[in-house]
Motif scaffolding. Structure first.
Motif, PDB file in Angstrom:
ATOM      1  N   THR B  53    -111.015 -16.830 -72.777  1.00 45.61           N
ATOM      2  CA  THR B  53    -110.756 -15.459 -72.044  1.00 45.61           C
ATOM      3  C   THR B  53    -109.506 -14.970 -72.587  1.00 45.61           C
ATOM      4  OG1 THR B  53    -112.164 -16.095 -70.336  1.00 45.61           O
ATOM      5  CG2 THR B  53    -110.302 -14.478 -69.917  1.00 45.61           C
ATOM      6  N   GLN B  89    -116.384 -10.510 -67.132  1.00 43.00           N
ATOM      7  CA  GLN B  89    -117.245 -11.446 -66.803  1.00 43.00           C
ATOM      8  C   GLN B  89    -117.698 -11.372 -65.343  1.00 43.00           C
ATOM      9  OE1 GLN B  89    -115.279 -15.357 -66.981  1.00 43.00           O
ATOM     10  NE2 GLN B  89    -117.367 -16.572 -66.468  1.00 43.00           N
ATOM     11  N   ASP B 167    -116.951 -10.973 -71.996  1.00 45.45           N
ATOM     12  CA  ASP B 167    -116.711 -12.265 -71.739  1.00 45.45           C
ATOM     13  C   ASP B 167    -117.863 -12.867 -70.667  1.00 45.45           C
ATOM     14  OD1 ASP B 167    -115.326 -14.361 -70.954  1.00 45.45           O
ATOM     15  OD2 ASP B 167    -113.636 -13.399 -70.002  1.00 45.45           O
ATOM     16  N   GLU B 168    -118.566 -13.661 -71.203  1.00 42.86           N
ATOM     17  CA  GLU B 168    -119.604 -14.386 -70.736  1.00 42.86           C
ATOM     18  C   GLU B 168    -120.368 -13.353 -69.887  1.00 42.86           C
ATOM     19  OE1 GLU B 168    -118.554 -18.196 -68.860  1.00 42.86           O
ATOM     20  OE2 GLU B 168    -116.904 -18.423 -70.245  1.00 42.86           O
TER      21      GLU B 168
HETATM   22 MG   LIG Z   1    -113.122 -17.315 -69.451  1.00 42.66          MG
END
Ligand SMILES: [Mg+2]
Ligand SMILES: Nc1ncnc2c1ncn2[C@@H]1O[C@H](COP(=O)(O)OP(=O)(O)OP(=O)(O)O)[C@@H](O)[C@H]1O
Lengths: 279, 306
Positions: B53, B89, B167-168
């Motif tokens: 991240t 995310q 991010d994910e």
């Molecule tokens: Mg992360």
């Protein structure tokens, strides 16, 4: 099986009637017809306790007075005889001005404090000392410097409603979620637009909570302030009726204070609901 | 031009350090180098806490590295930019705005002078693109997790970024929704030649989506161990991808890395490992011939990038 709301409503009415009944019984003079006035109270008023009629009115007397007041709320027969509606409007007007000024000061200043940890740290000691001061303690200072009782009352309203709004705004602005700010940053949104499109809507529920606390305090304080400065207003009315020994009118005044306070709170609650967002 | 294109994103020796509470500093990573060519889809995988991240936030310009720089399209970045859209995310939608309002916020930030009708039309087009037609006026709270993530995707794509950073993005979704969204993202990104950097924990997701997979070792002091070139054909489809002869070769390699090598890599660096040029690993049938000729044992089937 009725809905909870209906059952609660029925229970409210029952409780109200029971209260009125108990009240009526309490003020009905006993048949033995002893001195109905509390001797202490009588001494305070400088009158002798004569006659069997209680000075404490019953619910029906109050209802009668209330009805009379509502029939013609806005008459004005000189300084000591104004309609209740008019008195209420004086009070609401003072609160509106003092509170409105407090909003204009507290929200922008709170915004700056919330955005800047430095400002927050620097101003915190002042706020912590000023906040717990009873607003009425400012009254002599206000009367001395402003030299106008009406403006002094407004100042007292201002000073008592400013703190909860200031602190809540600063807290709400400081607690805006990082990810929302990051969204604005990655979109290259400028500082002003960011303040109005992200920070303000995100902090609005907290700000409105502060405004709701403030209006409650302002309404509590205006009654006391008007008792002090006199002249007009619902607080003055209550005090004046006490001097006239018209307890029924005092009770009518108290009732109206409660109702007006409730309505002010409802308005703020409605505003609060409008800016609250589910997550 | 070719030089610029192969180094479209160039991460040059970045570091992220935090002061320790008891004094001193923790180095999350340092001397990290990575290049992403234009139009490539790159996935970064690594264990939790290794600094993925942080790398992405530095790429986005939301954080400044403690050291080093990121060059995009020949220019060092100095902060967030509309050229680099981020899919966060936690979807990060503004909850007081509708779906349309959220996308329109991005569109009107990108084209400041655009009229309301124009912004509206464009926003609706991208909402339709991610399959949310009909939900324009709903608030994020009324949407499912998958739908919220779609709004995030629509918002990011609607500003036509040069680079898409994710991010994910799918980690909080159920398998079925995740699959559909992966399909959509892959379709859109291949169609437009989008340059993408995506973080994921999911090995299969990486193999399906990425052209290159960047393997990060465990933190602290994480590093890029290698970059795996995906040997699967460009026209791969989800339903048959696992039948491809190279699929398990890649998958096993990635899982092996996550299970053991991410931990031991630091102490068993292959000869000639240069953090400035993380080795590009070619796996599978196409790389077999090269491997035959290669005498170095397995982990170092790497050929240094040049
Ligand atoms: Mg992360
Ligand atoms: N403000 C901070 N102060 C100290 N350490 C921090 C701070 N922020 C992050 N870290 C540390 O930096 C490391 C990398 O964090 P990062 O969020 O980049 O990890 P990640 O690889 O994205 O993990 P995950 O896969 O769990 O999301 C973590 O070990 C974390 O503890």
């Amino acid at each position: 099986m009725k809905s909870l709301g209906v059952r609660a409503g029925i229970l409210s009415v029952v409780l109200f009637l029971a209260f009125c009944l108990a009240w009526q019984i309490a003020v009905t003079p006993s048949t033995s017809s002893g001195p109905a006035l509390d001797p202490e109270y009588a001494k305070l008023m400088g009158i002798t306790t004569v006659g069997a009629q209680s000075a404490m009115p019953g619910p029906l007397d109050v209802a009668q007075k209330f009805w009379d007041a509502m029939k013609n709320p806005f008459y004005d027969n000189g300084p000591n005889d104004k309609g209740l509606g008019l008195q209420l409007l004086y009070s609401i007007g003072r609160v509106a001005i003092g509170y409105g000024l407090a909003v204009l000061v507290a929200v922008p200043v709170g915004f700056l404090i919330g955005m800047s940890p430095l400002a927050y740290r620097a101003l915190d000691p002042f706020i912590q000392v000023l906040k717990p001061i009873s607003p009425l303690a400012w009254m002599p200072l206000a009367l001395y410097t402003i030299k106008d009782s009406n403006l002094s009352a407004i100042f007292v309203i201002f000073i008592c409603s400013v703190w909860p709004m200031l602190l809540n705004t600063a807290f709400g602005v400081g607690a805006v979620r990082k990810e929302w700010l990051n969204v604005a940053l990655t979109l290259e949104v400028g500082a002003w637009r960011r303040a109005f499109t992200v920070i303000l809507p995100a902090a609005a529920p907290t700000i409105l909570t502060g405004m709701r606390i403030s209006i409650g305090i302002a309404w509590l304080v205006i009654v006391a302030a008007e008792m002090l400065v006199g002249g007009t207003g619902i607080g003055y009315f209550v005090w004046n009726e006490w001097n006239n020994l018209s307890i029924a009118n005092v009770i009518v005044g108290i009732l109206l204070i409660g109702i007006a306070g409730m309505i002010l709170d409802l308005i703020l609650a409605r505003l609060q609901r409008r800016v609250t967002f589910p997550e | 031009m070719a030089e610029i294109d192969s180094k479209f994103i160039s991460i040059e020796g970045i570091a992220r350090r935090y002061p320790k509470r008891e004094g001193g500093v923790t180095t999350i990573f340092e001397n990290l180098w990575l290049q992403v060519p234009r139009g490539e889809f790159v996935c970064i995988i690594g264990h939790s806490g290794c600094g993925k991240t942080s790398v992405l936030n530095i790429l986005a310009g939301l954080e400044t590295p403690s050291d080093g720089a990121v060059i995009v399209d020949g220019q060092a970045i100095s902060g967030p930019s509309l050229d680099r859209a981020v899919i966060f995310q936690g979807h990060a939608l503004l909850p007081w705005r509708t779906v349309l309002g959220n996308v329109a916020y991005a569109v009107s930030s990108r084209w400041r002078k655009a009229g309301k009708a124009e912004v509206d039309e464009r926003s609706r087009r991208f909402i339709e693109l991610v399959g949310l037609k009909g939900s324009e006026l709903k608030k994020p709270a009324e949407l499912s997790g998958g739908m919220r993530q779609r709004v995030g995707i629509a918002r990011a794509l609607s500003i036509e970024p040069k680079i898409l950073l994710m991010d994910e993005p799918f980690s909080a979704l159920d398998a079925l929704t995740r699959g559909t969204l992966q399909d959509e993202v892959r379709r859109i990104c291949t169609a437009t030649g989008q340059t993408v950097v995506m973080i994921t924990h999911d090995v299969d997701e990486a193999i399906y989506l990425a052209d290159k997979i960047v393997l990060m070792t465990n933190g602290p002091e994480a590093m890029v161990a290698e970059v795996v070139a995906n040997p699967l054909p460009k026209d791969r489809v989800r339903d048959s991808i696992h039948r491809h002869e190279d699929y398990y070769v890649v998958r096993n390699h990635l899982v092996d890395f996550l299970v053991s090598r991410s931990r031991t890599f630091r102490d068993e660096k292959p000869a000639g490992y240069d953090p400035r040029r993380p080795p590009i690993v070619k796996l599978g049938s196409a790389a077999q011939a090269a491997e035959m000729a290669n005498t170095i044992p397995f982990p170092a089937t790497a050929s240094a990038r040049d």
